[in-house]
Design a protein around this motif. Structure first.
Motif, PDB file in Angstrom:
ATOM      1  N   ILE A 168      -7.045   2.724   4.909  1.00  0.00           N
ATOM      2  CA  ILE A 168      -6.518   4.123   5.472  1.00  0.00           C
ATOM      3  C   ILE A 168      -7.799   4.860   5.471  1.00  0.00           C
ATOM      4  O   ILE A 168      -8.427   5.318   4.442  1.00  0.00           O
ATOM      5  CB  ILE A 168      -5.390   4.572   4.509  1.00  0.00           C
ATOM      6  N   THR A 169      -7.589   5.658   6.744  1.00  0.00           N
ATOM      7  CA  THR A 169      -8.513   6.724   7.013  1.00  0.00           C
ATOM      8  C   THR A 169      -8.017   8.086   6.342  1.00  0.00           C
ATOM      9  O   THR A 169      -7.019   8.637   7.155  1.00  0.00           O
ATOM     10  CB  THR A 169      -8.955   6.536   8.495  1.00  0.00           C
ATOM     11  N   ILE A 170      -8.836   8.775   5.670  1.00  0.00           N
ATOM     12  CA  ILE A 170      -8.536   9.990   5.124  1.00  0.00           C
ATOM     13  C   ILE A 170      -9.719  10.891   5.365  1.00  0.00           C
ATOM     14  O   ILE A 170     -10.932  10.562   4.641  1.00  0.00           O
ATOM     15  CB  ILE A 170      -7.944  10.135   3.692  1.00  0.00           C
ATOM     16  N   ASN A 171      -9.442  12.137   6.000  1.00  0.00           N
ATOM     17  CA  ASN A 171     -10.715  13.076   6.442  1.00  0.00           C
ATOM     18  C   ASN A 171     -11.938  12.517   6.581  1.00  0.00           C
ATOM     19  O   ASN A 171     -13.146  12.446   6.228  1.00  0.00           O
ATOM     20  CB  ASN A 171     -11.031  13.747   4.762  1.00  0.00           C
ATOM     21  N   ASN A 172     -11.554  11.473   7.815  1.00  0.00           N
ATOM     22  CA  ASN A 172     -12.801  10.742   8.286  1.00  0.00           C
ATOM     23  C   ASN A 172     -13.513   9.560   7.372  1.00  0.00           C
ATOM     24  O   ASN A 172     -14.605   9.146   7.759  1.00  0.00           O
ATOM     25  CB  ASN A 172     -13.815  11.578   8.870  1.00  0.00           C
ATOM     26  N   SER A 173     -12.927   9.325   6.190  1.00  0.00           N
ATOM     27  CA  SER A 173     -13.474   8.384   5.264  1.00  0.00           C
ATOM     28  C   SER A 173     -12.510   7.128   5.282  1.00  0.00           C
ATOM     29  O   SER A 173     -11.154   7.465   4.903  1.00  0.00           O
ATOM     30  CB  SER A 173     -13.892   8.966   4.021  1.00  0.00           C
ATOM     31  N   ALA A 174     -13.010   5.896   5.175  1.00  0.00           N
ATOM     32  CA  ALA A 174     -11.979   4.933   5.027  1.00  0.00           C
ATOM     33  C   ALA A 174     -11.981   4.338   3.443  1.00  0.00           C
ATOM     34  O   ALA A 174     -12.773   4.466   2.823  1.00  0.00           O
ATOM     35  CB  ALA A 174     -12.422   3.779   5.750  1.00  0.00           C
ATOM     36  N   TYR A 175     -10.676   4.313   3.109  1.00  0.00           N
ATOM     37  CA  TYR A 175     -10.326   3.825   1.643  1.00  0.00           C
ATOM     38  C   TYR A 175      -9.622   2.760   1.751  1.00  0.00           C
ATOM     39  O   TYR A 175      -8.641   2.435   2.463  1.00  0.00           O
ATOM     40  CB  TYR A 175      -9.348   5.247   1.085  1.00  0.00           C
ATOM     41  N   LYS A 176      -9.941   1.691   0.787  1.00  0.00           N
ATOM     42  CA  LYS A 176      -9.539   0.453   0.721  1.00  0.00           C
ATOM     43  C   LYS A 176      -7.914   0.325   0.141  1.00  0.00           C
ATOM     44  O   LYS A 176      -8.131   1.346  -0.871  1.00  0.00           O
ATOM     45  CB  LYS A 176     -10.364  -0.472   0.056  1.00  0.00           C
ATOM     46  N   ILE A 177      -7.139  -0.404   0.482  1.00  0.00           N
ATOM     47  CA  ILE A 177      -5.900  -0.305  -0.153  1.00  0.00           C
ATOM     48  C   ILE A 177      -5.929  -1.504  -1.170  1.00  0.00           C
ATOM     49  O   ILE A 177      -6.221  -2.843  -0.991  1.00  0.00           O
ATOM     50  CB  ILE A 177      -4.699  -0.705   0.837  1.00  0.00           C
ATOM     51  N   LYS A 178      -5.923  -1.206  -2.416  1.00  0.00           N
ATOM     52  CA  LYS A 178      -6.169  -1.979  -3.539  1.00  0.00           C
ATOM     53  C   LYS A 178      -5.375  -3.120  -3.891  1.00  0.00           C
ATOM     54  O   LYS A 178      -5.551  -4.237  -3.901  1.00  0.00           O
ATOM     55  CB  LYS A 178      -6.401  -1.242  -4.885  1.00  0.00           C
ATOM     56  N   GLU A 179      -4.008  -2.986  -3.674  1.00  0.00           N
ATOM     57  CA  GLU A 179      -2.887  -3.912  -4.059  1.00  0.00           C
ATOM     58  C   GLU A 179      -2.247  -3.910  -2.715  1.00  0.00           C
ATOM     59  O   GLU A 179      -1.752  -2.932  -1.752  1.00  0.00           O
ATOM     60  CB  GLU A 179      -1.994  -3.278  -5.034  1.00  0.00           C
ATOM     61  N   LYS A 180      -1.687  -5.424  -2.453  1.00  0.00           N
ATOM     62  CA  LYS A 180      -0.819  -5.623  -1.182  1.00  0.00           C
ATOM     63  C   LYS A 180       0.627  -5.568  -1.410  1.00  0.00           C
ATOM     64  O   LYS A 180       1.299  -5.817  -0.508  1.00  0.00           O
ATOM     65  CB  LYS A 180      -1.145  -6.878  -0.771  1.00  0.00           C
ATOM     66  N   ASN A 181       1.035  -5.121  -2.655  1.00  0.00           N
ATOM     67  CA  ASN A 181       2.368  -4.827  -2.998  1.00  0.00           C
ATOM     68  C   ASN A 181       2.515  -3.282  -3.421  1.00  0.00           C
ATOM     69  O   ASN A 181       1.652  -2.790  -4.131  1.00  0.00           O
ATOM     70  CB  ASN A 181       3.020  -5.654  -4.136  1.00  0.00           C
ATOM     71  N   PRO A 182       3.443  -2.471  -3.076  1.00  0.00           N
ATOM     72  CA  PRO A 182       3.673  -1.206  -3.441  1.00  0.00           C
ATOM     73  C   PRO A 182       3.914  -0.932  -4.852  1.00  0.00           C
ATOM     74  O   PRO A 182       4.525  -1.864  -5.477  1.00  0.00           O
ATOM     75  CB  PRO A 182       4.744  -0.587  -2.396  1.00  0.00           C
ATOM     76  N   ILE A 183       3.785   0.075  -5.508  1.00  0.00           N
ATOM     77  CA  ILE A 183       3.964   0.419  -6.702  1.00  0.00           C
ATOM     78  C   ILE A 183       5.373   1.091  -6.652  1.00  0.00           C
ATOM     79  O   ILE A 183       5.580   2.135  -5.988  1.00  0.00           O
ATOM     80  CB  ILE A 183       3.055   1.461  -7.425  1.00  0.00           C
ATOM     81  N   LYS A 184       6.662   0.462  -7.265  1.00  0.00           N
ATOM     82  CA  LYS A 184       7.859   0.854  -7.185  1.00  0.00           C
ATOM     83  C   LYS A 184       8.440   1.807  -8.335  1.00  0.00           C
ATOM     84  O   LYS A 184       9.640   2.204  -8.325  1.00  0.00           O
ATOM     85  CB  LYS A 184       8.669  -0.224  -7.230  1.00  0.00           C
TER      86      LYS A 184
END
Length: 669
Positions: free
Chosen positions: A445-461
Motif C-alpha cells: 500500500i502506498t502511503i505518503n509516496n512510500s510503499a509499505y508491504k502488507i505483512k499478512e495475507k489474512n486480516p486481523i479480526k
C-alpha cells in the motif's frame, strides 16, 4: 326456542368441526398471550433500560395486533363460511318445512354467537396459562430473575381481545345473515349432489403454463439475488410481482401436467385407485389454484420471518463475545470543542485513571489514503455503496505500540512489524470478502509516496475495543513513526476493572453524557459502553425482534394451515358420492383410506415444498444484509423453524386426514 335449537346444533356438530374450533381458540390464545407481555413485567427484576425495552415491545405488539386482527378476521369469515356450506342441505330442509329466511338467520346468529363465546372462553383460558410460559421465556431472554413471580391475568389484554374479536364476530354474523338471505331452496336441497366439474385443460397448454412458471420464477429469483434488498431499484418490485405470478402459474399448470405425465405410464396410472386420485387432485387444483398460491406465499413469509427472527436473536448475542473483549471502552473525538485529549477529559469528569482498573489508550489516526479506492475494485454492488461513503475517503490507522498495548490488556502476545510493513485489520463480515480479495491481489500500500508491504495475507479480526457491533471495517496497523506523522482523529480507553465501584462510576458518566446533557457543561462528548450495557441493549433489541417475528410468523402459519385444512374438509362433501360409487364397484376400505391420504398429502405438501424453495432464495438474500449485525448461523434457526412447522403443519395435516377419512368412511362397517 331459536337459541335452544342453535345450542343443539352446535353440540351436534362440535365433533365434525374440531379444526374450526381449535383454529379460533388458538387464534384467541395467541392474541391474548402476546398482548399480555407488558403486564407480566411486574414480576421481573429488571433495571430501567430492560423495562424500557419491554415497554417498547408491548407497544409494537399492540400496534401490530391491528394488522393481525385483520388476518384473523378474514380467517374467521372463511371458517364460518365453511360451516355454512357444510349445512346447506340442513337449511334446505328447514326452508321446505316452512321456516322463513329470517328465522334461519336467527338460528345462525345464535350459533355464531355460541361458537364465538366458546372459542373466546377456551382461547382466553389457554392464553392465560400460555402467557405465564411466555413470561418465563421473556425472563430467560433478558437474563433476569423472577423472584416476584405471581400468577398474572392481564385485564387490559382480555379487554383488547374481547373488543377485537367482538367486532370481528359481529361482522361475521352480519355476513352469515346476508349469505342465508340469498339462498334458494333448490340450491340448498341439491347442494350435496353438486360438485366441481373435472376440467382437464389442454395438456399442451398446461405444460406450456408450467414451463412458463418455472421461467418466471427463475427470472424472479435472479432479479432478487441481483438487486438484493435495494427497495429503490425497480427490479426489486419486479421480482416480487414475478414471484407471485410465477407461483400462481405453477399451481395453475402443475396438476394437468402431472396428470399428463402419470397417464403416460400405464403401470402407475391404472394401478388401484390412481385414475380416481389423479382426476380428483387435478379437478381441485384447477378450481383452487388462487387459494393455493396465497397459502404458499403465506408459508413462505412464515418460514422467512421465523428463520430470520431466530437468526437475528442468536447472531446479535453470539457476536458480542467477539466485540466485547474488555469490561468497558470509551471514546473521545479530537474534534471536541474543549480541544483536549482523553486523559484530560476523564480528569475533568472526576474519573481517576489507574485506580482499581487496568487500562490502555488507543489513538485512532487518519491516513491520506482512500479506503474507497483500495476496496472498491473488489466489492459487490451492495458493499461498494457502503465503501463509497464520504467517511471512507481516508483510512483508519493505529500505531503498532497502541495495538500491542490493546493485545496485552486482552492477555495476548505482541506482534512485530518492520518499518516498511503494515497489517490490515477488519472484523466487519459485510466487507470480509472484499478485504480478503484485496489482500490476495495486493502486496503493498502506498502511503505518503512510500510503499509499505502488507505483512499478512489474512486480516486481523480481533476487536480493539468493546462495542455492540463490529468496530473495525478496514484499518491499518502501521509503524509508530508513520502514525505520529498522521492526523489524530479520536482516542479510545479500554478498561478491565478490579473493583465494581469504578465500573458503576463509569456507567454513570456514560449515561449522563447520553441522557442528561452532561456534554453541555463540559464542551466535549464521551461515548462508550460497559460490557453489561451492551449485553442488555443487545438482548433487548434481539428479544423485540424475536417476539414480533414469532407473533407474525405463528399467525401466518395458523392462517395458512387452517385455510388449507378447512378447504379440504369443505370439498370432502363433494366427494362423498364418488367414494360411495367406488365402494359399490369393490374398492376396499383400506384403498379408500389410502386414496384420501394421497389427496390430502398432495395438497399439504405441494405449497409447502414451493414455499421452502422460495424461502431458500429469500433467506439467502436477507441474510446478506442482517449479517452486518453479527455472525449469523442460519442452520440452527432453520431447524427451530422446521420443528415449529412440523408440529403445527403436521398436526393440522393429521387432523385434516382424520376428519376427511371419518366423513367418507362413516357408513363403512
Amino acid at each position: 326456542m331459536y337459541s335452544n335449537m342453535a345450542l343443539k346444533n352446535v353440540r351436534r356438530s362440535f365433533k365434525d368441526y374440531t379444526i374450526y374450533f381449535l383454529t379460533l381458540t388458538f387464534a384467541v390464545c395467541i392474541f391474548y398471550s402476546f398482548n399480555s407481555i407488558q403486564a407480566q413485567q411486574a414480576m421481573f427484576d429488571m433495571n430501567k433500560a430492560q423495562s424500557q425495552y419491554v415497554k417498547i415491545m408491548g407497544t409494537l405488539i399492540s400496534n401490530i395486533s391491528v394488522f393481525i386482527s385483520v388476518i384473523l378476521g378474514a380467517l374467521i369469515i372463511y371458517a364460518t363460511n365453511f360451516l355454512i356450506n357444510r349445512r346447506k342441505k340442513e337449511f334446505g330442509i328447514y326452508m321446505s318445512l316452512g321456516m322463513s329466511k329470517r328465522k334461519m338467520s336467527m338460528i345462525l346468529f345464535f350459533e355464531t354467537l355460541i361458537i364465538g363465546l366458546i372459542s373466546l372462553a377456551f382461547g382466553l383460558f389457554v392464553g392465560i396459562f400460555l402467557s405465564q410460559g411466555l413470561s418465563i421465556l421473556t425472563a430467560k431472554l433478558f437474563v433476569v430473575s423472577m423472584s416476584k413471580y405471581k400468577f398474572i391475568v392481564s385485564t387490559e389484554a382480555i379487554i383488547k381481545t374481547l373488543c377485537y374479536f367482538g367486532v370481528m364476530y359481529l361482522l361475521v354474523m352480519i355476513f352469515n345473515v346476508l349469505i342465508v338471505s340469498r339462498y334458494k331452496l333448490i340450491d340448498l336441497l341439491s347442494a350435496s349432489k353438486k360438485s366441481e366439474k373435472v376440467k382437464i385443460k389442454n395438456v399442451y397448454v398446461s405444460l406450456f403454463i408450467f414451463i412458463l412458471s418455472m421461467i418466471v420464477l427463475g427470472v424472479a429469483y435472479y432479479l432478487i439475488c441481483k438487486v438484493g434488498m435495494d427497495f429503490e431499484d425497480r427490479r426489486f418490485m419486479e421480482s416480487i410481482i414475478l414471484g407471485i405470478v410465477g407461483t400462481a402459474l405453477f399451481f395453475y399448470g402443475i396438476a394437468s401436467t402431472l396428470l399428463f405425465i402419470i397417464q403416460r405410464n400405464k403401470n402407475i396410472y391404472l394401478n388401484k385407485l390412481n385414475v380416481f386420485n389423479t382426476r380428483q387432485i387435478t379437478s381441485k387444483f384447477n378450481t383452487n389454484f388462487i387459494s393455493m398460491t396465497i397459502i404458499c406465499l403465506m408459508l413462505f413469509l412464515t418460514i422467512c420471518i421465523l428463520s430470520t427472527g431466530f437468526s437475528i436473536k442468536t447472531g446479535l448475542e453470539n457476536s458480542l463475545k467477539t466485540y466485547t473483549p474488555f469490561d468497558a471502552s470509551v471514546q473521545l473525538s479530537m474534534k471536541n470543542k474543549a480541544n483536549i485529549h482523553i486523559e484530560e477529559a476523564m480528569k475533568r469528569l472526576n474519573y481517576k485513571l489507574g485506580e482499581k482498573e487496568d487500562y490502555c489508550i488507543l489513538n485512532d489516526y487518519k491516513l491520506n489514503v482512500s479506503t474507497t479506492k483500495l476496496l472498491a475494485p473488489y466489492c459487490s454492488k451492495e458493499v461498494k455503496m457502503l465503501v463509497e461513503a464520504d467517511m471512507y475517503s481516508e483510512t483508519d490507522a493505529m500505531s503498532l505500540s497502541d495495538f500491542n498495548a490493546v493485545r496485552r490488556l486482552a492477555g495476548k502476545e505482541a506482534v512485530k512489524l518492520n518499518d516498511d510493513e503494515v497489517l490490515v485489520a477488519s472484523n466487519y463480515d459485510y466487507v470480509s470478502s472484499a478485504v480478503q480479495q484485496f489482500l490476495n491481489k495486493e502486496s503493498s500500500i502506498t502511503i505518503n509516496n512510500s510503499a509499505y508491504k502488507i505483512k499478512e495475507k489474512n486480516p486481523i479480526k480481533e476487536s480493539v475495543s468493546t462495542s455492540g457491533s463490529s468496530n473495525t471495517m478496514f484499518s491499518l496497523i502501521v509503524p509508530d513513526k508513520l502514525a505520529k506523522s498522521s492526523k489524530l482523529d479520536a482516542q479510545v480507553i479500554n478498561f478491565n476493572f478490579t473493583d465494581k465501584s469504578k465500573k458503576q462510576q463509569l456507567e454513570k458518566i456514560i449515561t449522563d453524557m447520553k441522557y442528561n446533557d452532561l456534554f453541555k457543561k463540559t464542551n466535549f462528548y464521551i461515548s462508550g459502553s460497559t460490557r453489561e450495557m451492551i449485553y442488555e441493549s443487545s438482548r433487548g433489541l434481539s428479544t423485540i425482534v424475536l417476539f414480533i417475528a414469532m407473533y407474525i410468523g405463528v399467525v401466518f402459519l395458523l392462517a395458512s394451515v387452517a385455510i388449507l385444512a378447512l378447504q379440504q374438509l369443505s370439498q370432502c362433501n363433494e366427494s362423498i358420492d364418488r367414494y360411495n360409487s367406488l365402494r359399490k364397484i369393490g374398492a376396499s376400505k383400506s384403498m379408500i383410506k389410502k386414496s384420501i391420504l394421497t389427496q390430502v398429502l398432495t395438497f399439504f405438501m405441494l405449497p409447502l415444498l414451493l414455499a421452502i424453495v422460495h424461502s431458500i432464495v429469500g433467506i439467502g438474500v436477507v441474510s446478506k444484509y442482517i449479517k452486518t449485525i453479527g455472525d449469523l448461523n442460519i442452520l440452527g434457526p432453520s431447524l427451530i423453524t422446521g420443528l415449529i412447522m412440523l408440529v403445527v403443519y403436521g398436526g393440522y395435516f393429521y387432523a385434516t386426514y382424520i376428519g376427511y377419512k371419518n366423513i367418507i368412511t362413516s357408513d363403512y362397517n
